[in-house]
Write an enzyme that holds these catalytic residues in place. Structure first.
Site, PDB file in Angstrom:
ATOM      1  N   GLU A  79      46.480  29.354  41.856  1.00 44.46           N
ATOM      2  CA  GLU A  79      45.357  30.293  41.855  1.00 44.46           C
ATOM      3  C   GLU A  79      45.221  30.915  40.477  1.00 44.46           C
ATOM      4  OE1 GLU A  79      45.391  33.590  44.558  1.00 44.46           O
ATOM      5  OE2 GLU A  79      45.925  32.354  46.276  1.00 44.46           O
ATOM      6  N   GLU A 116      34.762  35.780  49.861  1.00 48.31           N
ATOM      7  CA  GLU A 116      35.235  35.942  51.243  1.00 48.31           C
ATOM      8  C   GLU A 116      34.892  37.368  51.665  1.00 48.31           C
ATOM      9  OE1 GLU A 116      39.090  33.634  52.116  1.00 48.31           O
ATOM     10  OE2 GLU A 116      39.181  33.976  49.954  1.00 48.31           O
ATOM     11  N   LYS A 155      37.343  40.030  53.539  1.00 49.69           N
ATOM     12  CA  LYS A 155      38.629  40.455  52.993  1.00 49.69           C
ATOM     13  C   LYS A 155      38.651  41.976  52.847  1.00 49.69           C
ATOM     14  CE  LYS A 155      40.907  36.823  50.369  1.00 49.69           C
ATOM     15  NZ  LYS A 155      41.394  36.453  49.024  1.00 49.69           N
ATOM     16  N   GLU A 183      38.057  42.149  45.451  1.00 46.12           N
ATOM     17  CA  GLU A 183      38.711  41.186  46.333  1.00 46.12           C
ATOM     18  C   GLU A 183      37.700  40.260  47.012  1.00 46.12           C
ATOM     19  OE1 GLU A 183      42.039  40.449  47.242  1.00 46.12           O
ATOM     20  OE2 GLU A 183      42.340  41.481  45.343  1.00 46.12           O
TER      21      GLU A 183
END
Length: 466
Positions: A266, A320, A323, A329
């Site tokens: 990542e 996303e 999250k 985030e």
């Protein structure tokens, strides 16, 4: 280095031939496909999107059968994951591992190209000694299950956060946290014995958050900066990504595991965040991911691992939206659910040959030559030989760019300097592209000029004139 010998040129020519092949299919560029969201497009649509990019690898955090099926026969390599919660059962019972392989791998093989299974995510950074001790038995049982199913070519590993390092600055001093060193040694013996990679999550973004100076931001974004000299090795680093990866390399080497390969599981940069967050922003995200992709394509490698690119999975394919935590985030995505780009990181197959994306917006890019003939050349100051070499490698590796003139015997071979050869190659790529200012950026190391750089028998084509 300031000059290139004839023998070095031979090596370079061979490298360019290899890179030209890699530029069409870039197996070192991957993406994380997280699914903590309620607005994602169907997996089949995502598979088509991926095929329109230079992304060759996808990392899943689980084993969604719909996604794995959708990626069948695409040639895209898939990494799947075992959740942390499944580790205890898999460690205690070999049958649990066998059942997991039977249900999540066997039905999709070989149409779906599963190449790696990550057991858990950042387990060694959890404050759970019991789970840490169960990790290796689970990995062993999973590997044995793969072998029994004649799927031994699929590798088994786990993903680590940078917190497993006790020290990472300077990179030559990289070492693992002594609290987990004994467990890591056993894991590394498994990696070494099975030829599986050591997967790590380096994020220059977090390094900048803890040191928000302008020079740190430039260092993190692969932008021009003074560089940082490793006091132990004397190596000058020009970007944080290389420094972080080489710190891991040093830690592995110091424990005697020089043969264990590193995979970046990542890395990324959020394009927006809350008002009190330091670092998120569209231009920062575009600069980091775009320049990272260009750096990987250059095949320059890191100072401790030169001449090759570490497999790197960008975070992430989509936002996303479910999250928890700060806005950042939920803002790491490269594409929107409607499949349009949030920003251009240079991943599209139709634009990859145009070089790394500019860190400036197109609207702000003026035409400095007012319709005169134009050439793309390196800036006169502040550009290192390593950056020029990366530009040279990148440009000559692109389809349609002819660099024979700077090979031995060519009309532009002399003077044999990296600046001279890079100048020719960068201009060749610019002339083959749309000839827009943003096609002459090269991580902010280039500029457009109306002064013809041609000399003697070396002729530089120039848009709008000669």
């Amino acid at each position: 280095m300031a000059t290139l010998s004839y023998s070095s040129m031979a090596v370079l020519c061979a490298a360019l031939f290899t890179f030209s092949t890699l530029s069409k299919s870039q197996p070192f560029i991957g993406v994380n496909y997280g699914q903590v969201a309620d607005n994602l497009p169907p997996p089949e649509t995502t598979a088509k999107l991926l095929q329109s990019t230079s992304i060759e690898k996808v990392r899943l955090y689980g084993t969604d059968p719909g996604v794995i099926k959708a990626l069948a026969n695409t040639g895209i390599e898939i990494t799947v994951g075992v959740s942390n919660s499944d580790i205890p059962a898999m460690a205690a019972d070999p049958n649990a591992a066998s059942n997991w392989i039977a249900g999540n791998v066997v039905p999709f093989h070989p149409a779906s190209k599963i190449g790696l299974i990550n057991v858990g995510n950042e387990v060694m950074s959890y404050n759970d000694r019991g789970l840490m001790q169960q990790l290796l038995p689970a990995m062993r049982n999973l590997q044995n299950a793969l072998d029994s199913a004649n799927l031994g070519k699929i590798k088994v590993s786990t993903v680590h956060s940078m917190a497993v390092l006790r020290q990472s600055d300077p990179p030559s001093s990289g070492s693992f946290d002594p609290d987990v060193k004994d467990l890591l040694k056993n894991l590394l013996e498994f990696n070494n014995a099975t030829d599986s990679p050591f997967a790590i999550n380096p994020y220059p973004y977090f390094a900048y958050r803890s040191d928000p100076r302008p020079e740190t931001l430039s260092f993190c974004l692969f932008q021009p900066n003074p560089g940082r000299v490793d006091s132990g090795s004397g190596i000058k680093y020009t970007n944080m990504f290389d420094a972080q990866v080489d710190a891991v390399r040093s830690a592995l080497d110091s424990m005697g595991f020089k043969g264990v390969e590193i995979v970046v599981a990542e890395t990324g940069w959020p394009y927006k965040g809350d008002g009190n967050e330091v670092g998120p922003g569209l231009e920062n995200a575009r600069a980091y991911n775009g320049n990272l992709v260009a750096h990987l394509r250059s095949m320059a490698g890191t100072p401790l691992m030169p001449g090759k690119s570490v497999d790197t999975y960008l975070f992430a394919l989509y936002d996303e939206d479910q999250k928890p935590g700060p806005s950042s985030e939920r803002s790491f995505g490269l594409f929107k659910p409607d499949l349009t780009m949030i920003y251009d990181a240079g991943l599209s197959k139709t634009t990859a040959s145009q070089g790394p994306p500019s860190n400036n917006t197109r609207a702000a890019a003026p035409n400095p030559t007012n319709g005169l003939a134009r050439w793309c050349v390196p800036k006169t100051t502040g550009v290192s030989d390593s950056q020029l070499q990366a530009n040279l490698d990148y440009a000559c590796g692109q389809p349609g760019v002819d660099c024979t003139a700077i090979q031995p015997g060519g009309s532009c071979f002399e003077p044999v300097t990296v600046r001279s050869h890079a100048t020719y190659a960068m201009n060749q790529l610019y002339q083959k592209s749309e000839k827009k200012p943003w096609n002459c950026d090269f991580s902010q190391s280039a500029t457009i000029t109306s002064t013809n750089p041609s000399y003697d028998k070396c002729s530089y084509p120039g848009e709008g004139g000669s």
